[in-house]
Write a protein that holds these residues in place. Sequence first.
Motif, PDB file in Angstrom:
ATOM      1  N   ALA A   1     -62.939  46.526  29.195  1.00 40.51           N
ATOM      2  CA  ALA A   1     -63.691  45.276  28.943  1.00 40.51           C
ATOM      3  C   ALA A   1     -62.838  44.056  29.264  1.00 40.51           C
ATOM      4  CB  ALA A   1     -64.155  45.228  27.487  1.00 40.51           C
ATOM      5  N   HIS A   2     -61.520  44.216  29.214  1.00 37.42           N
ATOM      6  CA  HIS A   2     -60.609  43.104  29.531  1.00 37.42           C
ATOM      7  C   HIS A   2     -60.722  42.644  30.982  1.00 37.42           C
ATOM      8  CE1 HIS A   2     -58.298  42.744  25.798  1.00 37.42           C
ATOM      9  NE2 HIS A   2     -58.506  44.039  25.654  1.00 37.42           N
ATOM     10  N   PHE A   3     -61.360  43.455  31.833  1.00 36.93           N
ATOM     11  CA  PHE A   3     -61.445  43.108  33.253  1.00 36.93           C
ATOM     12  C   PHE A   3     -62.770  42.436  33.619  1.00 36.93           C
ATOM     13  CE2 PHE A   3     -58.138  46.239  32.875  1.00 36.93           C
ATOM     14  CZ  PHE A   3     -57.134  45.694  33.665  1.00 36.93           C
ATOM     15  N   ILE A   4     -63.633  42.224  32.625  1.00 36.64           N
ATOM     16  CA  ILE A   4     -64.847  41.426  32.857  1.00 36.64           C
ATOM     17  C   ILE A   4     -64.389  39.992  33.154  1.00 36.64           C
ATOM     18  CG2 ILE A   4     -66.941  40.497  31.762  1.00 36.64           C
ATOM     19  CD1 ILE A   4     -66.957  43.069  30.000  1.00 36.64           C
ATOM     20  N   ASP A   5     -65.071  39.354  34.093  1.00 38.85           N
ATOM     21  CA  ASP A   5     -64.642  38.021  34.534  1.00 38.85           C
ATOM     22  C   ASP A   5     -64.388  37.023  33.407  1.00 38.85           C
ATOM     23  OD1 ASP A   5     -64.124  38.233  37.159  1.00 38.85           O
ATOM     24  OD2 ASP A   5     -65.974  37.314  37.894  1.00 38.85           O
ATOM     25  N   ASP A   6     -65.274  37.017  32.400  1.00 39.87           N
ATOM     26  CA  ASP A   6     -65.103  36.011  31.337  1.00 39.87           C
ATOM     27  C   ASP A   6     -64.660  36.628  30.013  1.00 39.87           C
ATOM     28  OD1 ASP A   6     -67.466  37.312  30.779  1.00 39.87           O
ATOM     29  OD2 ASP A   6     -68.426  35.546  29.917  1.00 39.87           O
ATOM     30  N   ALA A   7     -64.032  37.811  30.057  1.00 37.39           N
ATOM     31  CA  ALA A   7     -63.653  38.488  28.803  1.00 37.39           C
ATOM     32  C   ALA A   7     -62.568  37.735  28.055  1.00 37.39           C
ATOM     33  CB  ALA A   7     -63.197  39.911  29.087  1.00 37.39           C
ATOM     34  N   ASN A   8     -61.587  37.233  28.781  1.00 38.16           N
ATOM     35  CA  ASN A   8     -60.527  36.415  28.177  1.00 38.16           C
ATOM     36  C   ASN A   8     -59.935  35.516  29.262  1.00 38.16           C
ATOM     37  OD1 ASN A   8     -59.080  38.348  29.591  1.00 38.16           O
ATOM     38  ND2 ASN A   8     -58.624  39.562  27.759  1.00 38.16           N
ATOM     39  N   ASP A   9     -58.904  34.768  28.909  1.00 43.64           N
ATOM     40  CA  ASP A   9     -58.357  33.785  29.850  1.00 43.64           C
ATOM     41  C   ASP A   9     -57.730  34.431  31.083  1.00 43.64           C
ATOM     42  OD1 ASP A   9     -59.116  31.900  28.030  1.00 43.64           O
ATOM     43  OD2 ASP A   9     -57.183  31.848  27.001  1.00 43.64           O
ATOM     44  N   HIS A  10     -57.136  35.600  30.900  1.00 44.84           N
ATOM     45  CA  HIS A  10     -56.455  36.254  32.014  1.00 44.84           C
ATOM     46  C   HIS A  10     -56.543  37.766  31.842  1.00 44.84           C
ATOM     47  CE1 HIS A  10     -53.825  35.512  28.648  1.00 44.84           C
ATOM     48  NE2 HIS A  10     -52.880  36.299  29.112  1.00 44.84           N
ATOM     49  N   LYS A  11     -56.536  38.459  32.970  1.00 48.50           N
ATOM     50  CA  LYS A  11     -56.666  39.920  32.935  1.00 48.50           C
ATOM     51  C   LYS A  11     -55.272  40.552  32.880  1.00 48.50           C
ATOM     52  CE  LYS A  11     -60.927  39.555  35.558  1.00 48.50           C
ATOM     53  NZ  LYS A  11     -61.642  39.771  36.804  1.00 48.50           N
ATOM     54  N   PRO A  12     -55.129  41.650  32.137  1.00 50.29           N
ATOM     55  CA  PRO A  12     -53.803  42.276  32.047  1.00 50.29           C
ATOM     56  C   PRO A  12     -53.396  42.960  33.352  1.00 50.29           C
ATOM     57  CG  PRO A  12     -55.426  43.535  30.775  1.00 50.29           C
ATOM     58  CD  PRO A  12     -56.126  42.333  31.296  1.00 50.29           C
TER      59      PRO A  12
END
Length: 340
Positions: A120-131
Motif C-alpha cells: 500500500a506504501h506504493f500507491i501514489d498518494d499513500a504517503n509523502d514518499h515511497k520506500p
Amino acid sequence: MPHNTYILAIESSCDDTSAAVICNEKILSNIVANQEIHSQYGGVVPELASRAHQQNIVPVVQVALEKAAIKKEQLSAIAFTQGPGLMGSLLVGASFAKSMALALNIPLLAINHMQAHILAHFIDDANDHKPNFPFLCLTISGGHTQIVKVNDYFSMEVLGETIDDAVGEAYDKTAKILGLPYPGGPLVDTYAQKGKARFQFSKPKVKEHHFSFSGLKTAILYFIQKEVKENPNFIAENLEDICASVQQTIADILMDKIKKAVKATNIQRIAIAGGVSANSEIRKRLQQANKHWGWQTYIPKFEYTTDNAAMIAITAYHKYKQQLYSNQATTANPRLKVNS
C-alpha cells in the motif's frame, strides 16, 4: 502494454467488502462497505460475513467503476484477495473476480492480503514518499503481528511474528474487559490520548524478533479484576489512564522489537502497515524514531491501513507489469503466508 493499465481489485478477506479501480499507480476509486451486524456479537461471525459479502459485492463494484468513470470494457485485469482470511468471505470475492475476468476475457490476478498491506506504501498518494528496497515493515492488525524484511515487491521474509495472539486482539480484549463496544481498539486509542500511563504491565520476554500478547491480555484482566474488587468504580474513574497504560506497554513492545530488527539487519527504512498502524501512539513513536535515530519512516494514510481494495489494486498493478497472472483453477487460501 497499453499506456494506461486499469485494474479492478476486490478485497473480501474478513468483514469489509471493498472494490477499487487503479490506473497505473493512481487510485481512481476505493469503495468500502462495512458490516455493522458483527458489533452486536462482539466479533466477526464468519457465516454472517460471507452472506453480507454476497449482498454487497455487486453494488460495491458498480460504485467503484462509476466513481472511477470507466466502463468494465476498459479494464486490463481483475484482481482479488486470495488469502489469508475467512474462507467463506474469500470465496465470494474469488468467485466474483474469476467470473468477471472470464466474461471480459482479461487476466486474473490473485493477491496476497499481507503483501498488499505492505505494498500500500506504493500507491501514489499513500504517503509523502515511497520506500526504497530493502525496508522493514511492521505489519500489525487484528490477525497479524509481524516484522517483514521487504527485498522487492514480491520477495519478502518474515523476521519475527507473534507466537500466540495478534496485537489487534490485545486491543480488542482490553476494550472488552473495560466494557467498551466492538471493535474496541480505536476506542482504547481515543481514551489513551487523554490519559496518563500510571499503571505498569510487564512486557513478555520472547526470543529474537518474535512477539507474544496472550500474557499481556491475562495481566490486564487480572489487574482490572483485582482493582474492581477493591473499588467497583475503578474502571469509570480511571478509564483514560488504564487505556494510556495499556497503549504505552504495547507501543514499547513493538518499538523494542523494531529496534532489534534494525540492529540485526542494519536497515533503517521502517514502514508500518495493517489496521493497528492507524494507532496514534505507534505513529508518534515512529515519527520520534525518525528524529532520534535517523530512521526513514513510512506511515500510510489512514484509509490505506485497514482492509481496503486500493492495497489489492497496487499489488495487482505490480503483478500485472511482471505478467504474474493467475488461472481459473486458483483457489482461495485462508492460511496464505506473506512470503508465498
